[in-house]
Design a protein around this motif. Structure first.
Motif, short mmCIF file in Angstrom:
data_model
loop_
_atom_site.label_atom_id
_atom_site.label_comp_id
_atom_site.label_asym_id
_atom_site.label_seq_id
_atom_site.Cartn_x
_atom_site.Cartn_y
_atom_site.Cartn_z
N MET A 273 0.84 -1.18 0.00
CA MET A 273 0.00 0.00 0.00
C MET A 273 0.88 1.24 0.00
N ARG A 274 0.47 2.25 -0.75
CA ARG A 274 1.22 3.50 -0.72
C ARG A 274 1.06 4.17 0.65
N ILE A 275 2.03 4.98 1.02
CA ILE A 275 1.92 5.73 2.26
C ILE A 275 0.87 6.82 2.07
N PRO A 276 -0.12 6.89 2.94
CA PRO A 276 -1.17 7.91 2.77
C PRO A 276 -0.73 9.30 3.21
N GLU A 277 -1.61 10.25 3.01
CA GLU A 277 -1.38 11.60 3.53
C GLU A 277 -1.51 11.57 5.04
N SER A 278 -0.66 12.28 5.73
CA SER A 278 -0.74 12.31 7.20
C SER A 278 -1.98 13.08 7.64
N ARG A 279 -2.45 12.78 8.85
CA ARG A 279 -3.63 13.45 9.39
C ARG A 279 -3.34 14.18 10.70
N GLY A 280 -2.08 14.35 11.02
CA GLY A 280 -1.72 15.02 12.26
C GLY A 280 -0.28 14.74 12.60
N GLU B 222 -8.54 10.72 13.99
CA GLU B 222 -8.04 10.49 12.64
C GLU B 222 -6.54 10.21 12.62
N ASP B 223 -5.79 10.98 13.36
CA ASP B 223 -4.33 10.86 13.36
C ASP B 223 -3.89 9.53 13.96
N ILE B 224 -4.46 9.16 15.11
CA ILE B 224 -4.04 7.95 15.81
C ILE B 224 -4.46 6.70 15.04
N GLN B 225 -5.70 6.68 14.55
CA GLN B 225 -6.16 5.48 13.84
C GLN B 225 -5.38 5.27 12.54
N LEU B 226 -5.04 6.34 11.84
CA LEU B 226 -4.25 6.19 10.61
C LEU B 226 -2.86 5.66 10.95
N ALA B 227 -2.23 6.21 11.98
CA ALA B 227 -0.90 5.75 12.36
C ALA B 227 -0.93 4.27 12.75
N LEU B 228 -1.93 3.88 13.53
CA LEU B 228 -2.03 2.48 13.95
C LEU B 228 -2.29 1.57 12.75
N PHE B 229 -3.15 2.01 11.85
CA PHE B 229 -3.44 1.24 10.65
C PHE B 229 -2.15 0.97 9.86
N CYS B 230 -1.33 1.98 9.70
CA CYS B 230 -0.09 1.82 8.94
C CYS B 230 0.94 0.98 9.69
N LEU B 231 0.97 1.09 11.01
CA LEU B 231 1.85 0.21 11.79
C LEU B 231 1.45 -1.25 11.61
N TYR B 232 0.17 -1.51 11.57
CA TYR B 232 -0.29 -2.89 11.33
C TYR B 232 0.02 -3.34 9.90
N GLU B 233 -0.05 -2.42 8.94
CA GLU B 233 0.20 -2.81 7.55
C GLU B 233 1.61 -3.36 7.35
N TYR C 103 1.36 -6.99 7.17
CA TYR C 103 0.60 -7.57 6.06
C TYR C 103 1.47 -7.49 4.80
N SER C 104 1.09 -6.64 3.87
CA SER C 104 1.84 -6.55 2.61
C SER C 104 2.85 -5.41 2.61
N GLY C 105 2.97 -4.69 3.72
CA GLY C 105 3.95 -3.63 3.83
C GLY C 105 3.49 -2.32 3.21
N LEU C 106 4.36 -1.33 3.26
CA LEU C 106 4.09 0.00 2.72
C LEU C 106 5.11 0.30 1.63
N ALA C 107 4.65 0.91 0.56
CA ALA C 107 5.52 1.20 -0.58
C ALA C 107 6.70 2.08 -0.16
N GLY C 108 7.90 1.64 -0.51
CA GLY C 108 9.10 2.41 -0.22
C GLY C 108 9.60 2.27 1.20
#
Length: 350
Positions: free
Chosen positions: A1-8, A50-61, A64-69
């Motif tokens: 998954m690509r790294i999303p835009e930050s939310r905080g 928004e900020d915490i849930q996005l950060a946690l989601f990406c930590l979990y990723e 899984y299949s990792g984050l691009a780059g």
């Protein structure tokens, strides 16, 4: 998954750190930990943050299949796991509080429960769900834009459907393990990649002109959508919560068959054919079988073998119900007000 835009500040600092190799992080990890501590201490609603849930989601990723780059070496970096655990603790506490409210008036039978009694309890919990019905709205009223939004919310999980629950397989044994493998074999298409449920869902998305790349719409979905997926990852990745992930899957199957019938009807109402509705139609039949296996053999078998896990089985089930109710309320309140349920506009479908 690509790294999303930050939310905080937390997600912004996390993404800046992940752009480096772990060996180059220096004091950045300590700074991230202290920042995370301040963020979780300062939020009044961690589930909707928004900020915490996005950060946690990406930590979990990373698991899984990792984050691009992002270097795969980050997956088990001890200092980053420490940050994840710092966020997980208050998130789990908030989920337990929400789960308690969801089952406040539900009474358990006395004494040790058989597998059939555990299933009956879970079916009873499923019957107490009186939240707003997104499935009925989709069947009768939803317009094309709302159908697309509905799929976008679901895509955060459905494009990797079954993966969070699969973490539990090596943590179970005997009857519950065999039951989970039986369910997951169906979810993964019985060995045929085109029949995997994630592939069927991607086909539905294509039918409405949506991007089927995993995480394509991560910037569009709100925190509550991410929190629903984070609940599964929390329970799936932590062995101590193996009871919770089985309860989550059981209630998921028990509350799926009839709504999927309504979802399929909603898409048929707009003239879509079997290529789009097959995902929902498949779940009407499959989940009617899976709910029995998940309730009796998986969750019930686990509680018979390890009675002390009953509370966690119920936690997984009621937390799933609580978050589903919160997401449903968000969708319905947005749509009934004539507004979008997404954070950001999505390009017009092809």
């Amino acid at each position: 998954m690509r790294i999303p835009e930050s939310r905080g500040p937390l997600s912004n600092a996390l993404f800046a750190l992940l752009a480096q190799a772990p060996a180059e992080a220096g004091t950045g990890l300590d700074g991230l930990y202290h920042l995370a501590a301040g963020q979780v201490a300062g939020t009044s609603d961690i589930i909707g943050d928004e900020d915490i849930q996005l950060a946690l989601f990406c930590l979990y990723e990373l698991h899984y299949s990792g984050l691009a780059g992002v270097s795969d070496d980050w997956e088990w970096e001890p200092a980053l796991i420490r940050v994840r655990q710092l966020v997980e603790a208050p998130f789990e506490a908030a989920l337990r509080a929400a789960a308690h409210r969801a089952a406040a008036d539900f009474e358990l039978p006395a004494g040790a429960l058989t597998s059939d009694q555990v299933a009956d309890v879970l079916f009873g919990l499923a019957a107490t769900d009186t939240g707003p019905s997104v499935s009925r709205y989709v069947a009768r009223k939803a317009g094309l834009d709302q159908l697309r939004e509905f799929l976008i919310h679901k895509s955060m999980y459905q494009l990797k459907e079954a993966d969070p629950h699969t973490w539990a397989i090596p943590r179970l044994s005997g009857r519950p393990k065999a039951a989970l493998v039986e369910i997951q074999a169906d979810e993964y298409g019985g060995g045929r990649p085109e029949r995997m449920h994630s592939a069927l869902f991607a086909r539905t998305m294509r039918g409405l002109g949506l991007d089927v790349s995993y995480g394509a719409y991560v910037d569009a979905v709100p925190a509550v959508s991410l929190a629903s997926v984070n609940l599964m990852s929390l329970c799936g990745l932590n062995r101590r919560l193996r009871g919770a992930i089985t309860g989550h899957l059981a209630i998921y199957e028990m509350t799926s068959s009839q709504p999927n019938r309504f979802y399929g009807n909603g898409f048929r109402r707009h003239g879509f054919g079997a290529d789009v509705t097959h995902y929902f139609d498949e779940h009407v039949e499959a989940d009617a079988v899976h709910e029995q296996i998940a309730g009796r053999d998986l969750a019930g078998g686990l509680v018979e073998a390890e009675p002390e896990l009953l509370a966690d089985v119920l936690f997984g089930a009621t937390a799933a119900m609580a978050l589903d109710g919160r997401l449903s309320a968000h969708l319905m309140s947005s749509w009934e007000a004539g507004a979008s349920s997404l954070r950001a506009a999505v390009p017009a479908a092809a």
